[in-house]
Every structure is written in C-alpha cells, then in structure tokens.
Design a protein around this motif. Structure first.
Motif, PDB file in Angstrom:
ATOM      1  N   ALA A  22       0.842  -1.200   0.000  1.00 38.64           N
ATOM      2  CA  ALA A  22       0.000   0.000   0.000  1.00 38.64           C
ATOM      3  C   ALA A  22       0.876   1.248   0.000  1.00 38.64           C
ATOM      4  O   ALA A  22       0.529   2.276  -0.575  1.00 38.64           O
ATOM      5  N   ASN A  23       2.042   1.134   0.664  1.00 32.89           N
ATOM      6  CA  ASN A  23       2.942   2.293   0.735  1.00 32.89           C
ATOM      7  C   ASN A  23       3.691   2.517  -0.560  1.00 32.89           C
ATOM      8  O   ASN A  23       4.030   3.629  -0.901  1.00 32.89           O
ATOM      9  N   SER A  24       3.999   1.423  -1.266  1.00 36.43           N
ATOM     10  CA  SER A  24       4.809   1.591  -2.470  1.00 36.43           C
ATOM     11  C   SER A  24       3.966   2.256  -3.557  1.00 36.43           C
ATOM     12  O   SER A  24       2.753   2.075  -3.618  1.00 36.43           O
ATOM     13  N   VAL A  25       4.639   3.012  -4.407  1.00 35.67           N
ATOM     14  CA  VAL A  25       3.917   3.816  -5.377  1.00 35.67           C
ATOM     15  C   VAL A  25       3.557   2.964  -6.587  1.00 35.67           C
ATOM     16  O   VAL A  25       4.369   2.189  -7.075  1.00 35.67           O
ATOM     17  N   ASP A  26       2.326   3.119  -7.061  1.00 35.92           N
ATOM     18  CA  ASP A  26       1.901   2.427  -8.274  1.00 35.92           C
ATOM     19  C   ASP A  26       2.276   3.317  -9.464  1.00 35.92           C
ATOM     20  O   ASP A  26       1.679   4.372  -9.671  1.00 35.92           O
ATOM     21  N   TYR A  27       3.278   2.880 -10.244  1.00 40.25           N
ATOM     22  CA  TYR A  27       3.789   3.731 -11.331  1.00 40.25           C
ATOM     23  C   TYR A  27       2.737   4.022 -12.392  1.00 40.25           C
ATOM     24  O   TYR A  27       2.726   5.094 -12.979  1.00 40.25           O
ATOM     25  N   ASN A  28       1.836   3.050 -12.600  1.00 40.27           N
ATOM     26  CA  ASN A  28       0.779   3.275 -13.588  1.00 40.27           C
ATOM     27  C   ASN A  28      -0.122   4.423 -13.176  1.00 40.27           C
ATOM     28  O   ASN A  28      -0.434   5.305 -13.980  1.00 40.27           O
ATOM     29  N   VAL A  29      -0.535   4.381 -11.922  1.00 43.93           N
ATOM     30  CA  VAL A  29      -1.403   5.447 -11.393  1.00 43.93           C
ATOM     31  C   VAL A  29      -0.651   6.774 -11.433  1.00 43.93           C
ATOM     32  O   VAL A  29      -1.182   7.799 -11.871  1.00 43.93           O
ATOM     33  N   LEU A  30       0.616   6.725 -11.031  1.00 48.16           N
ATOM     34  CA  LEU A  30       1.427   7.941 -10.946  1.00 48.16           C
ATOM     35  C   LEU A  30       1.571   8.639 -12.306  1.00 48.16           C
ATOM     36  O   LEU A  30       1.366   9.856 -12.418  1.00 48.16           O
ATOM     37  N   ILE A  31       1.884   7.893 -13.357  1.00 47.05           N
ATOM     38  CA  ILE A  31       2.095   8.547 -14.656  1.00 47.05           C
ATOM     39  C   ILE A  31       0.778   9.040 -15.245  1.00 47.05           C
ATOM     40  O   ILE A  31       0.726  10.096 -15.868  1.00 47.05           O
ATOM     41  N   LYS A  32      -0.312   8.307 -15.003  1.00 49.57           N
ATOM     42  CA  LYS A  32      -1.626   8.741 -15.522  1.00 49.57           C
ATOM     43  C   LYS A  32      -2.055  10.029 -14.836  1.00 49.57           C
ATOM     44  O   LYS A  32      -2.553  10.965 -15.471  1.00 49.57           O
ATOM     45  N   GLN A  33      -1.814  10.056 -13.551  1.00 50.61           N
ATOM     46  CA  GLN A  33      -2.173  11.241 -12.758  1.00 50.61           C
ATOM     47  C   GLN A  33      -1.324  12.438 -13.208  1.00 50.61           C
ATOM     48  O   GLN A  33      -1.840  13.551 -13.387  1.00 50.61           O
ATOM     49  N   ALA A  34      -0.027  12.225 -13.434  1.00 48.79           N
ATOM     50  CA  ALA A  34       0.852  13.321 -13.891  1.00 48.79           C
ATOM     51  C   ALA A  34       0.425  13.780 -15.280  1.00 48.79           C
ATOM     52  O   ALA A  34       0.416  14.987 -15.581  1.00 48.79           O
ATOM     53  N   HIS A  35       0.037  12.863 -16.150  1.00 48.84           N
ATOM     54  CA  HIS A  35      -0.398  13.215 -17.505  1.00 48.84           C
ATOM     55  C   HIS A  35      -1.627  14.108 -17.430  1.00 48.84           C
ATOM     56  O   HIS A  35      -1.718  15.153 -18.086  1.00 48.84           O
ATOM     57  N   GLN A  36      -2.570  13.682 -16.592  1.00 45.94           N
ATOM     58  CA  GLN A  36      -3.816  14.439 -16.408  1.00 45.94           C
ATOM     59  C   GLN A  36      -3.511  15.840 -15.862  1.00 45.94           C
ATOM     60  O   GLN A  36      -4.014  16.844 -16.359  1.00 45.94           O
ATOM     61  N   GLN A  37      -2.651  15.883 -14.863  1.00 42.74           N
ATOM     62  CA  GLN A  37      -2.345  17.154 -14.182  1.00 42.74           C
ATOM     63  C   GLN A  37      -1.624  18.156 -15.088  1.00 42.74           C
ATOM     64  O   GLN A  37      -1.874  19.351 -14.989  1.00 42.74           O
ATOM     65  N   TYR A  38      -0.737  17.681 -15.965  1.00 46.12           N
ATOM     66  CA  TYR A  38       0.091  18.630 -16.725  1.00 46.12           C
ATOM     67  C   TYR A  38      -0.295  18.794 -18.188  1.00 46.12           C
ATOM     68  O   TYR A  38       0.316  19.587 -18.889  1.00 46.12           O
ATOM     69  N   LYS A  39      -1.330  18.071 -18.624  1.00 42.65           N
ATOM     70  CA  LYS A  39      -1.641  18.173 -20.065  1.00 42.65           C
ATOM     71  C   LYS A  39      -2.159  19.557 -20.459  1.00 42.65           C
ATOM     72  O   LYS A  39      -2.126  19.916 -21.641  1.00 42.65           O
ATOM     73  N   THR A  40      -2.610  20.318 -19.478  1.00 44.39           N
ATOM     74  CA  THR A  40      -3.077  21.663 -19.800  1.00 44.39           C
ATOM     75  C   THR A  40      -2.004  22.731 -19.573  1.00 44.39           C
ATOM     76  O   THR A  40      -2.234  23.910 -19.845  1.00 44.39           O
ATOM     77  N   ALA A  41      -0.842  22.316 -19.061  1.00 52.61           N
ATOM     78  CA  ALA A  41       0.254  23.283 -18.860  1.00 52.61           C
ATOM     79  C   ALA A  41       0.763  23.667 -20.249  1.00 52.61           C
ATOM     80  O   ALA A  41       1.278  22.826 -20.972  1.00 52.61           O
ATOM     81  N   ASN A  42       0.548  24.913 -20.637  1.00 54.51           N
ATOM     82  CA  ASN A  42       0.904  25.208 -22.036  1.00 54.51           C
ATOM     83  C   ASN A  42       1.919  26.330 -22.209  1.00 54.51           C
ATOM     84  O   ASN A  42       1.913  27.026 -23.205  1.00 54.51           O
ATOM     85  N   GLU A  43       2.826  26.458 -21.213  1.00 54.63           N
ATOM     86  CA  GLU A  43       3.936  27.400 -21.426  1.00 54.63           C
ATOM     87  C   GLU A  43       4.944  26.756 -22.377  1.00 54.63           C
ATOM     88  O   GLU A  43       4.903  25.564 -22.613  1.00 54.63           O
ATOM     89  N   GLY A  44       5.850  27.590 -22.869  1.00 57.30           N
ATOM     90  CA  GLY A  44       6.930  27.081 -23.713  1.00 57.30           C
ATOM     91  C   GLY A  44       6.609  27.192 -25.187  1.00 57.30           C
ATOM     92  O   GLY A  44       5.489  27.500 -25.583  1.00 57.30           O
ATOM     93  N   LYS A  45       7.653  26.926 -25.997  1.00 57.49           N
ATOM     94  CA  LYS A  45       7.536  27.123 -27.436  1.00 57.49           C
ATOM     95  C   LYS A  45       8.254  25.979 -28.155  1.00 57.49           C
ATOM     96  O   LYS A  45       9.355  25.597 -27.766  1.00 57.49           O
ATOM     97  N   VAL A  46       7.608  25.452 -29.194  1.00 60.64           N
ATOM     98  CA  VAL A  46       8.228  24.366 -29.970  1.00 60.64           C
ATOM     99  C   VAL A  46       9.434  24.934 -30.725  1.00 60.64           C
ATOM    100  O   VAL A  46       9.355  26.027 -31.301  1.00 60.64           O
ATOM    101  N   ALA A  47      10.560  24.195 -30.733  1.00 60.63           N
ATOM    102  CA  ALA A  47      11.776  24.672 -31.413  1.00 60.63           C
ATOM    103  C   ALA A  47      11.510  24.871 -32.898  1.00 60.63           C
ATOM    104  O   ALA A  47      10.850  24.039 -33.530  1.00 60.63           O
ATOM    105  N   ASP A  48      12.012  25.977 -33.454  1.00 62.52           N
ATOM    106  CA  ASP A  48      11.840  26.168 -34.899  1.00 62.52           C
ATOM    107  C   ASP A  48      13.144  26.551 -35.587  1.00 62.52           C
ATOM    108  O   ASP A  48      13.174  26.792 -36.785  1.00 62.52           O
ATOM    109  N   TYR A  49      14.264  26.594 -34.832  1.00 55.42           N
ATOM    110  CA  TYR A  49      15.535  26.949 -35.488  1.00 55.42           C
ATOM    111  C   TYR A  49      16.003  25.808 -36.395  1.00 55.42           C
ATOM    112  O   TYR A  49      16.803  26.015 -37.291  1.00 55.42           O
TER     113      TYR A  49
END
Ligand code: GLN
Length: 332
Positions: A22-49
């Motif tokens: 129960a204490n150990s982290v479930d990596y599947n849950v962790l990455i899905k949760q991080a994906h959900q949390q940061y998918k709307t973070a839209n700072e930054g710029k795609v490289a074009d050089y």
C-alpha cells in the motif's frame, strides 16, 4: 500451541506485506495522474531553429517509466516518435567512455558546466578550444570524433548500433529532420572549426558534425527512450537484451555529466528542484535516471528558454517527489 504461534506469525507477515504494497507507489497510477495534471500546462515554445521540428504538435504528450528490472509503464502518445536530438549525446558519450575510459573523457571533453546556452561559441572561446563537457554541442561533436572506427561509415554504424542496443530496438534516422538540420547546421560547423583552430579537436570537423547531426535525427518513442535510460539505472546492463552496454564502473561518470550539463544552463536549477540526473533534447524529449530504480521519459515539444521541455520537467519533478527519488534525499 506451536500451530497458533505459527499462524499469528504468518498473519503478521501478511499484514506487513499488504502495508508495504500500500505504501509503495503504483507507477501506472502515478504517470496517468501526472499526464492528467500537466496536459493543460501550455507554457513554452516548440523549437523552430531546425525548420522540420516546427511541424511537431505542441499537444504531443507521453510519459513512460521503465524500471531497472525491465517493467514498462506508459501513458499518452507513447507510439509517437520524435528525434533524440541532444539526448543522443549521452549514449555516444557512454560508448566513448567504454572505449577510452573515464580519465580520458575528463581530460578531452571535461566535466564543467558552461552556464551558457547549449550551442555557445563564447563558451569555447573562454576556454580556448576546450568544450567543457560532452553534453553541450561543442563537446558532443568532439565526442563523436573520438568514437573508434576505421572510417566514417563504420563510425556512424557504431553510434547507431549503440543507440539501438540501449533502446533494444532497431532505431532509424528521421531523414527529413536530418536534411533540415544539415541545411541549417552552420553554427555547429563553426563550433567544430573553432575547436580545430585552437588545436583541440580529435578528428575531421566536417565529418564529425555530419555524424553528430545524424545521431540527433534518430527517432524514438517515449518507451524506447525510457528503456535507454533504464540501462543506466541498471548499472549499464540492458534489462531487455541482457547486454552489458557500459561497464558498471563508468555509469556514475555518465550520470555525473548529465547532472552537470544535461539541461545546459538550466542544469543547476534542475538539480536543485528535482535532484536527479536528466537529459533533454530540443524536440521535446527528456529522460531522467534514478540509479538502481528506474528511468522516466517524457515527450512534450514546447521548450523553455534554455531548450528544455516544460512539461517534461514538471512531470519528472512530480514523479521524483512522489517517489522520493532525489539523490539528495535521505532514505533509510
Ligand atoms: N541537433 C541539435 C543542435 O545541434 C541538438 C540541440 C539540442 O537538442 N539541444 O542544435
């Protein structure tokens, strides 16, 4: 009597193991949760050089964790490919480390942060000809020239085979990206010529820049990238094909170079906030290594001013926090 003692010992053991899982982290849950949390973070710029990179969608977003014993967890656009760009530098450094040893790497390529952008010519001028580290462009071009081979074709194949062995797959060059980058790599050519002008270059500058550009154009997806990192998390041995790709004694030096310069002039802040060695590329890929445990790879093209994936940094920091993975955290 004896049976009762045995039963209660077993029950206690069972409880302890449930509590531990129960204490150990479930990596599947962790990455899905991080994906959900940061998918709307839209700072930054795609490289074009590099013109071909400008065509990649800023919405592409994928996360993978691969453990040192070869378990794979992935979410998001994990089948989308992107060129390795500067991430390739780490693995060619590993190849050169294996061929020449860590003392020669330190003497010829260095292990100092430049504090300047990844393609800085000023950094080369300030230390007449010395690239400072193998992860800035100047150092990575030098690294390519140090790969032992009879000729250009063999040198390239050694580099590509090495990248493929780390990914446990047959990687290939993204030809449109390579062509686009070759047409616009005058700055990198200038870096190689500058090093040569100070007599601190180990091969033919034109050839080295071309092969360097080729390694930057090798395509991966986020799972392949995390598998590459997992080799470094597993003392240089691929958990997939069982090959010892890098002598375990050199792994700490490769990770140290990543800690020093993996995010260029963003490396200090990165180590301060995340505490784990990582490497970014201008296509938006990023890989981080937690020795003995796992590697995390993220793909998200928008970059900060230093050229590092914005979401990549947020996600890896989030995972490092949740798993208490910072190298500077005291763990019992
Ligand atoms: N191929 C790119 C260049 O040389 C790699 C740079 C990067 O990923 N930071 O400019």
């Amino acid at each position: 009597m004896f049976n009762n003692i045995l039963k209660s010992v077993l029950a206690t053991l069972l409880l302890l193991s449930v509590a531990a899982s129960a204490n150990s982290v479930d990596y599947n849950v962790l990455i899905k949760q991080a994906h959900q949390q940061y998918k709307t973070a839209n700072e930054g710029k795609v490289a074009d050089y590099i013109p071909a990179l400008a065509a990649y969608s800023p919405d592409n977003f994928a996360i993978a964790i691969v453990t040192a014993d070869g378990k794979v967890y992935a979410t998001g656009d994990s089948d989308k490919t992107f060129p390795l760009e500067s991430i390739s530098k780490v693995f060619t450094l590993a190849l050169v480390m294996e061929q020449h040893g860590s003392d020669e790497v330190l003497a010829k390529l260095g292990a100092n942060a430049t504090g300047l952008p990844f393609n800085s010519a000023l950094a080369v001028e300030l230390n007449p000809g010395e690239p400072q580290n193998p992860l800035v462009n100047a150092g990575a071009i030098s690294t390519v020239s140090l790969v032992k081979a009879e000729n250009k074709t063999e040198r390239w194949h050694r580099i590509l085979n090495n990248l493929s062995a780390y990914a446990d797959d047959n990687l290939t060059v993204n030809e449109p990206v390579f062509a686009s980058e070759m047409a616009t790599n005058q700055h990198n050519q200038a870096l190689a010529q500058l090093m040569l002008s100070y007599d601190v270059f180990y091969g033919d500058p034109r050839e080295a820049v071309e092969i360097y550009t080729r390694e930057c154009s090798v395509d991966v997806n986020v799972i392949q990238l995390a598998k590459m990192g997992a080799v470094l998390a597993n003392q240089g041995r691929s958990p997939f094909n069982g090959k010892q790709l890098l002598n375990a004694k050199y792994v700490p030096q490769v990770l140290a170079e990543m800690a020093i310069a993996g995010l260029y002039d963003g490396s200090g802040k990165w180590l301060y906030t995340a505490g784990i060695p990582a490497k970014s590329g201008v296509s938006g890929g990023m890989v981080a290594v937690v020795p003995g445990k796992f590697a995390i790879a993220v793909y998200s093209p928008p970059l900060d001013r230093a050229g590092n994936s914005v979401r990549g940094q947020k996600v890896i920091r989030h995972i490092a926090d949740a798993t208490r993975a910072s190298l500077f955290t005291h763990t019992q």
